[in-house]
Design a protein around this motif. Structure first.
Motif, PDB file in Angstrom:
ATOM      1  N   SER A 231      -0.803  12.034   3.810  1.00 14.32           N
ATOM      2  CA  SER A 231       0.214  12.915   3.228  1.00 14.32           C
ATOM      3  C   SER A 231       1.529  12.854   3.996  1.00 14.32           C
ATOM      4  CB  SER A 231      -0.290  14.360   3.187  1.00 14.32           C
ATOM      5  OG  SER A 231      -0.509  14.844   4.496  1.00 14.32           O
ATOM      6  N   GLN A 232       1.502  12.262   5.200  1.00 14.82           N
ATOM      7  CA  GLN A 232       2.708  12.156   6.027  1.00 14.82           C
ATOM      8  C   GLN A 232       3.210  10.717   6.152  1.00 14.82           C
ATOM      9  OE1 GLN A 232       4.069  15.065   7.090  1.00 14.82           O
ATOM     10  NE2 GLN A 232       2.362  15.989   5.973  1.00 14.82           N
TER      11      GLN A 232
ATOM     12  N   TYR B  25       1.166   9.324  -4.232  1.00 13.41           N
ATOM     13  CA  TYR B  25       0.190  10.363  -3.878  1.00 13.41           C
ATOM     14  C   TYR B  25       0.898  11.598  -3.334  1.00 13.41           C
ATOM     15  CZ  TYR B  25      -3.083  12.884  -0.887  1.00 13.41           C
ATOM     16  OH  TYR B  25      -3.794  13.870  -0.253  1.00 13.41           O
ATOM     17  N   GLN B  26       1.864  11.386  -2.457  1.00 10.92           N
ATOM     18  CA  GLN B  26       2.602  12.511  -1.885  1.00 10.92           C
ATOM     19  C   GLN B  26       3.407  13.249  -2.945  1.00 10.92           C
ATOM     20  OE1 GLN B  26       4.905  10.812   1.329  1.00 10.92           O
ATOM     21  NE2 GLN B  26       3.084   9.980   2.308  1.00 10.92           N
ATOM     22  N   LEU B  27       3.921  12.509  -3.912  1.00 15.06           N
ATOM     23  CA  LEU B  27       4.766  13.107  -4.944  1.00 15.06           C
ATOM     24  C   LEU B  27       3.955  13.869  -5.991  1.00 15.06           C
ATOM     25  CD1 LEU B  27       7.735  13.291  -5.856  1.00 15.06           C
ATOM     26  CD2 LEU B  27       7.384  11.193  -7.166  1.00 15.06           C
TER      27      LEU B  27
ATOM     28  N   GLY C 240      -6.039   9.558  -7.285  1.00 15.23           N
ATOM     29  CA  GLY C 240      -6.155   8.171  -7.708  1.00 15.23           C
ATOM     30  C   GLY C 240      -5.197   7.266  -6.954  1.00 15.23           C
ATOM     31  N   PHE C 241      -4.005   7.776  -6.649  1.00 14.66           N
ATOM     32  CA  PHE C 241      -3.047   6.982  -5.873  1.00 14.66           C
ATOM     33  C   PHE C 241      -3.502   6.852  -4.421  1.00 14.66           C
ATOM     34  CE2 PHE C 241      -0.011   8.541  -9.241  1.00 14.66           C
ATOM     35  CZ  PHE C 241       0.144   7.302  -9.845  1.00 14.66           C
TER      36      PHE C 241
ATOM     37  N   ALA D 151       0.822  -1.214   0.000  1.00 16.37           N
ATOM     38  CA  ALA D 151       0.000   0.000   0.000  1.00 16.37           C
ATOM     39  C   ALA D 151       0.856   1.263   0.000  1.00 16.37           C
ATOM     40  CB  ALA D 151      -0.928  -0.002   1.213  1.00 16.37           C
ATOM     41  N   TYR D 152       2.059   1.176   0.564  1.00 18.41           N
ATOM     42  CA  TYR D 152       2.914   2.365   0.651  1.00 18.41           C
ATOM     43  C   TYR D 152       3.382   2.851  -0.720  1.00 18.41           C
ATOM     44  CZ  TYR D 152       3.141   2.358   5.730  1.00 18.41           C
ATOM     45  OH  TYR D 152       2.819   2.454   7.059  1.00 18.41           O
ATOM     46  N   VAL D 153       3.376   1.986  -1.723  1.00 18.00           N
ATOM     47  CA  VAL D 153       3.721   2.409  -3.084  1.00 18.00           C
ATOM     48  C   VAL D 153       2.790   3.536  -3.530  1.00 18.00           C
ATOM     49  CG1 VAL D 153       3.736   1.661  -5.496  1.00 18.00           C
ATOM     50  CG2 VAL D 153       4.698   0.178  -3.714  1.00 18.00           C
TER      51      VAL D 153
END
Length: 413
Positions: A404-405, A345-347, A352-353, A338-340
C-alpha cells in the motif's frame, strides 16, 4: 513480438491458503513452486520477499563495491552507484538497519566527487539526484553539516538554455528532484516560485510545438516526439501534475493525456512516439503502456476523471498479458511493470491488482535466478543496477512488503 516477453500462464487469481505454523516450509524451486508461492499467505510471502531482497542487496554490494571500493565510474541512479545508494536507503526504511543508511551516505559521497563536473542535472541521471538523496540521507543520519552542503550544492545547479524538457535528462527530471527534497525535508525547501519559473519554460515549449499538431502540449527529444515516461509526454505530464498550475495549463495537461488515449493502439498499448504509431511492440516503463498507465492512474486521482481511470486499467491489462519481459529491471523489465498493478491497487483497493503485482514478484522470486543463468532473462549492460539490473528486482521486493506504500523509484513520489 513474443520474443520480447514470456507467455503469462499464471491464473487470473489464486486465493491465499491459510497456513498453520507447522506448514510454513518454503516451496522448493521447481515444478509447481510458482503456484505454491502465489497461494502462500501474504505475511509468509512478505517474509520471503524480504529475505530474497536482502540477499540480493548483499550480492549487489559485493559485486559493485567489493571490486572498486569507493571509486565510482558511473554515479547515476539509472545504471550506477547512486541507484545502489537508493536501494540501501529503501532497505533502511524497511528494516531500520542503520548500517544501510551509513553505507548509503558513503556511496553518495563517492558519487558527489564523481559528479562534480557533470552537466546532467536530473534526479535519475544527473547531479540533482546526488545532492537530493545526499541531503535526505544526511537528515536521517542527523548530519547537519552534510545536509547544508548538499542543499547548497543543489541550489547551485544551473539549467542550461538548451536543456530538453523530459525526465531522464531534462527539466522535469530536475523538478522531480525538487519535489523529492520538499517531500522529505519539508515544503518550501525548494520554493514554489523557483519551480514555477521552470514550469513556465516547459509549458511554453510544449505549447509552441503543440500548435503544429492536434495535441495541446508536445515535446521533442533528439528530434523525436516521444510519448513514454522516460523521454516523453507521460513523464512530463506526471511531474506537471505535482506543480501549481494555472487553470488553462491544467486543461492542457488533461487534453494532452486525452490525446494519447484517443490515439492509442486497439490493444490498449501506446506508441513510443508520434513517429512510431504503427509498431505495437514496446511494453516498458520507458516506452509503452506501463509508464503511461502510472501517469493515467495519477491523473485519475488528481482530476477525478473516469476516462483516465478506465484507460489506466486498460493499459494494465496490456501489462498483464505482455509485461513479463525477458528483462529484470524497472526501466524495461518485469520489476518495473509490477508497479502498474501496485499503483492501481492503491487507487482502487481492488485485491485483483495486488494479486497481479504479487504474481510478477513471485515469478521473479521463483524463476529469475535460473532464467538469468540460462541467458533467458537479461540484466542489461549494468547487471546490478537499479533501472537495468537486479537492483530493480530487490527494490520491488522491498516494496512488496508494504504494497500500500509502494512507489516506482524516481517516478512516483
Amino acid at each position: 513480438m513474443a520474443d520480447r516477453f514470456f507467455p503469462n500462464i499464471m491464473p487470473d487469481f489464486v486465493a491465499e491458503t491459510p497456513t498453520l505454523p507447522t506448514q510454513e516450509a518454503e516451496p522448493e524451486i521447481g515444478s509447481g513452486s510458482l503456484m505454491k508461492l502465489l497461494s502462500m499467505a501474504y505475511p509468509s510471502l512478505s517474509e520471503r520477499f524480504k529475505r530474497t531482497a536482502l540477499d540480493l542487496k548483499e550480492t549487489i554490494l559485493t559485486e559493485t563495491l567489493g571490486a572498486t571500493g569507493q571509486h565510482v565510474h558511473d554515479f547515476t541512479l539509472y545504471s550506477g552507484a547512486l541507484g545502489t545508494a537508493l536501494l540501501l536507503f529503501k532497505s533502511y526504511q524497511v528494516t531500520s538497519n542503520t548500517n544501510d543508511l551509513s553505507l548509503c551516505s558513503q556511496i553518495i559521497k563517492a558519487c558527489d566527487s564523481a559528479s562534480l563536473g557533470s552537466r546532467d542535472v536530473t534526479f535519475i541521471c544527473g547531479r540533482a539526484g546526488v545532492c537530493a538523496l545526499g541531503a535526505v540521507a544526511a537528515k536521517h543520519l542527523g548530519d547537519s553539516a552534510s545536509l547544508d552542503y548538499y542543499l547548497t550544492q543543489f541550489r547551485e545547479i544551473k539549467l542550461s538554455r538548451n536543456l530538453p524538457d523530459e525526465l531522464l535528462y531534462g527539466k522535469v527530471g530536475f523538478l522531480w528532484a525538487c519535489l523529492f527534497l520538499n517531500k522529505h525535508l519539508g515544503e518550501g525547501t525548494i520554493s514554489s516560485a523557483y519551480m514555477r519559473a521552470v514550469v513556465d519554460e516547459i509549458i511554453k515549449n510544449g505549447r509552441a510545438l503543440g500548435k503544429r499538431g492536434r495535441c495541446p502540449l508536445m515535446f521533442e527529444w533528439y528530434g523525436e516526439k516521444y510519448w513514454g515516461a522516460a523521454h516523453g509526454l507521460a513523464g512530463i505530464m506526471d511531474v506537471l501534475m505535482d506543480m501549481e498550475l494555472k487553470p488553462d495549463e491544467v486543461e492542457d495537461v488533461k487534453g494532452t493525456l486525452k490525446y494519447m488515449i484517443d490515439n492509442r493502439f486497439p490493444s490498449g498499448n501506446y506508441p513510443a512516439s508520434e513517429e512510431d504509431k504503427n509498431r505495437d511492440v514496446l511494453v516498458h516503463w520507458c516506452h509503452g503502456a506501463p509508464g503511461i498507465s502510472l501517469t493515467l492512474a495519477k491523473a485519475a486521482k488528481v482530476f477525478g476523471d473516469k476516462e483516465f481511470m478506465e484507460a489506466a486499467v486498460d493499459a494494465a491489462e496490456v501489462v498483464w498479458k505482455r509485461g513479463l519481459l525477458k528483462r529484470v529491471g524497472i526501466c524495461h523489465g518485469i520489476s518495473g511493470n509490477a508497479y502498474v498493478f501496485l499503483s492501481l491497487y492503491q487507487l482502487t483497493g481492488n485485491l485483483g491488482f495486488l494479486y497481479r503485482a504479487k504474481a510478477f514478484a513471485c515469478f521473479l522470486v521463483d524463476r529469475a535466478h535460473k532464467l538469468i543463468s540460462e541467458g533467458e532473462l537479461h540484466r542489461g549492460d549494468s547487471p546490478y543496477s537499479l533501472f537495468e539490473g537486479v537492483g530493480g528486482m530487490a527494490y520491488l521486493l522491498l516494496d512488496m512488503i508494504e504494497p500500500s506504500q509502494a512507489k516506482f523509484p524516481a517516478y512516483e513520489q
